[in-house]
Design an enzyme around this catalytic site. Structure first.
Site, mmCIF file in Angstrom:
data_model
loop_
_atom_site.group_PDB
_atom_site.id
_atom_site.type_symbol
_atom_site.label_atom_id
_atom_site.label_comp_id
_atom_site.label_asym_id
_atom_site.label_seq_id
_atom_site.Cartn_x
_atom_site.Cartn_y
_atom_site.Cartn_z
ATOM 1 N N LYS A 193 0.648 -1.201 -0.004
ATOM 2 C CA LYS A 193 -0.118 0.162 -0.010
ATOM 3 C C LYS A 193 0.875 1.157 -0.054
ATOM 4 C CE LYS A 193 -2.121 -1.338 3.465
ATOM 5 N NZ LYS A 193 -1.439 -2.750 3.812
ATOM 6 N N GLU B 242 3.958 -37.278 10.923
ATOM 7 C CA GLU B 242 4.115 -36.460 9.554
ATOM 8 C C GLU B 242 3.585 -37.337 8.213
ATOM 9 O OE1 GLU B 242 4.357 -33.603 9.591
ATOM 10 O OE2 GLU B 242 5.037 -32.947 11.690
#
Length: 608
Positions: A213, A430
């Site tokens: 921005k 995992e």
């Protein structure tokens, strides 16, 4: 401004040097070089036959005086004595034995003038006071924080051409197109005025932190070639009531003198928060500042050629009065870049960095879903630091992968000692996540699976490789995300017949997703298309000091039951998938125990 400051300080330094020289001259003129010569030295020279001539000067009122002594080696000395009569006796006694040529000159001792004793010290003191006041005045004018400058604006004005344009802003094509109209108006205002068009008085750039921005506002000023005032919203707010409003008036006053121009207020939510929510009521300093800003942007005064740009990531707490047409007419959403935008941003930040042949920016753009422009710049910067630390001349994919893990998950702690049992539990945990990533159609494929502990406190991680960005989530995608999150806990139960605390973060994310499905997105058939999201996390964002739920106890019970039902259903489905891939689960865990980290090709080979 810098030249004015330099001239001011040069004058101060000039006065200081003149003062020092004057003091040196005064000191040397009032202190005789022979002050170290004592009366005892005179007696020694007298008795030693070293004196050729002696002149005695005496005061009339008292017998004090001074001796002017000329030695045989032509050196002159002066001695002040308390009793001239005693000196005459000593001299007469010495003259009888030594035969010294004495020229008595009994007269008044020359007295110091009133100018040297009184006026000169006072003048020196006055000059010193003036110099000190000039230095204090210069510091007060340059610091901007003294009492005299409390009401002055702290905005920094960039008058010269800003070295920034839209070509240096990547990944924000539509946003730049919206702002090009403002740039064209600042360059050619006549064609708009002839058609009766009114250019927007204000442009609000809203979006997550780091999306560009501020960069977009600076590029707009650079494209237009107009003066650019930049200030933060917090610079207006002070502990003294009225100071912020005074600074707003001063800022717009300076802008009128330099119109056409752009005023950019960063983090405007610090000063433009919704009124009536503070503890100070109408006398709150922030509200006084906001009122003045509302008047300056669109009041009875005329601010032609002044465009106010502001940036915030909390547009929901801004005051409605500042968001209406006539103040911030246009709102530009600066969101997170998509895959194409991320690649363009990576290309901009990689221009000055030597890249190896194995670096694939397209793949990096794919695995960085959700990254902002600031995140991508930080990613390449971390990779450059790692490459420089390793002594390499260019960046390789290895450094970028390490930087990705460091930025996204946390730095790997390879030196951390963990037991074989914990390593085995982590490997199966995992692997459970990875199998669901691979099997479920909307969440994969797997990019990396690791059992190396990270700085975030995780014992391992599984990183997916999204093939595309999605503008919105579907119910099926959210259910699959919940199933993936439960995969690690399911694998622990199936293999070890026990569970650990390692899935706590997974459970937290799963619960949040299921709650959003029920209360926010209307994905529950039992509760229907009703939003039950009470924003319980935003109690003090500026609307309510006391907060209550917008539904009854029976509805709250139904919400809890629905969340529980969604998670239980996903758990059963995920468990069935992992049970049907037990061979791949064991193979993946074994491979992770050996190598600690495996990539996409190695993991997918387990299913072939």
């Amino acid at each position: 401004m810098n030249s004015i400051k330099r001239n001011r300080f040069s004058r101060i330094y000039f006065f200081a040097v003149i003062l020092i020289l004057f003091m040196i001259l005064y000191y040397t003129s009032t202190n005789y070089q022979g002050s170290e010569y004592k009366y005892n030295d005179f007696l020694e020279d007298l008795n030693g036959g070293k004196i050729a001539q002696l002149i005695i000067s005496q005061n009339k009122e008292i017998p004090t005086g001074k001796l002017i002594i000329k030695r045989k080696d032509n050196e002159r000395r002066i001695v002040y004595v308390p009793d001239v009569n005693k000196v005459i006796e000593d001299v007469n006694e010495a003259n009888k034995t030594e035969g010294i040529n004495i020229e008595p000159n009994i007269s008044d001792v020359k007295r110091d003038s009133l100018f040297l004793t009184t006026i000169v010290p006072m003048l020196l003191l006055g000059v010193m006071v003036i110099v000190v006041l000039m230095i204090m005045n210069a510091n007060a004018g340059g610091g901007g924080g003294k009492m005299a400058n409390f009401g002055k604006s702290r905005a920094k004005m960039v008058v010269e051409v800003i070295n920034m344009d839209y070509s240096k802003v990547a990944g924000l094509k539509e946003e730049k197109e919206e702002l090009e109209e403002i740039v064209d108006f600042l360059k050619n205002p006549k064609k708009y005025i002839q058609l009766g068009a009114r250019i927007p008085k204000g442009v609000l750039l809203e979006g997550p932190p780091g999306t560009g921005k501020t960069l977009l506002a600076k590029a707009t000023a650079g494209e237009a070639g107009v003066p650019f005032f930049t200030i933060s919203g917090s610079d207006f707010v002070e502990m003294f009531v009225g100071v912020g409003a005074s600074r707003v008036r001063d800022l717009f006053g300076e802008a009128k003198k330099n119109s056409p121009c752009i005023i950019f207020i960063d983090e405007i939510d610090a000063v433009a928060r919704r009124r009536g929510t503070g503890m100070g009521g109408g006398h709150d300093e922030r509200e006084q500042t906001l009122n003045q800003m509302l008047v300056e942007m669109d009041g009875f005064g005329i601010n032609e050629g002044i465009i106010v740009m502001a940036a915030t990531n909390r547009v929901d707490i801004l005051d409605p009065a500042i968001l209406r047409p006539g103040r911030f007419d246009r709102k530009v959403m600066v969101g997170r870049p998509d895959v194409k935008g991320r690649k363009e941003i990576l290309e901009v930040h990689a221009k000055n960095k030597p890249l190896g042949d194995d670096v694939d920016l397209q793949q990096i753009a794919q695995i960085t879903a959700g990254f902002t422009g600031a995140d991508l710049e930080n990613l390449l910067n971390e990779a450059s630091i790692l490459a420089a630390k390793a002594g390499k001349a260019y960046l390789t994919q290895e450094e970028i992968n390490k930087a990705m893990i460091k930025v996204g998950i946390g730095k790997e702690k390879r030196s951390k000692i963990i037991s074989e049992k914990e390593k085995k539990i982590t490997a199966y945990h995992e692997s459970g996540h990875a199998i669901l990533f691979h099997v479920l159609p909307d969440v994969g494929p797997v990019h990396t699976v690791s059992v190396i502990p990270t700085g975030a406190g995780a014992a391992g991680y599984t990183m997916p490789l999204p093939s595309k960005d999605e503008m919105f989530l579907t119910k099926g995608k959210m259910l699959q995300d919940i199933m993936v999150g439960l995969g690690g806990r399911i694998a622990e139960e199936l293999i070890f017949d026990d569970i650990t605390t390692g899935a706590s973060q997974d459970i937290k994310q799963v619960t949040a997703a299921a709650k959003a499905m029920v209360t926010r997105y209307g994905f529950s058939q039992r509760l229907g298309l009703i939003n039950y999201d009470d924003d319980s996390d935003d109690v003090f964002i500026g609307r309510d000091l006391a907060h209550s739920k917008g539904y009854g106890e029976n509805t709250a019970t139904a919400i809890d039951e629905e969340i529980r039902a969604i998670i239980d259903d996903c758990y059963q489905k995920a468990k069935a998938i992992i049970e049907s891939h037990m061979e791949q689960l064991h193979a993946s865990a074994k491979l992770l125990m050996e190598k600690e980290k495996i990539g996409q090709e190695e993991f997918e080979a387990l299913f072939d």
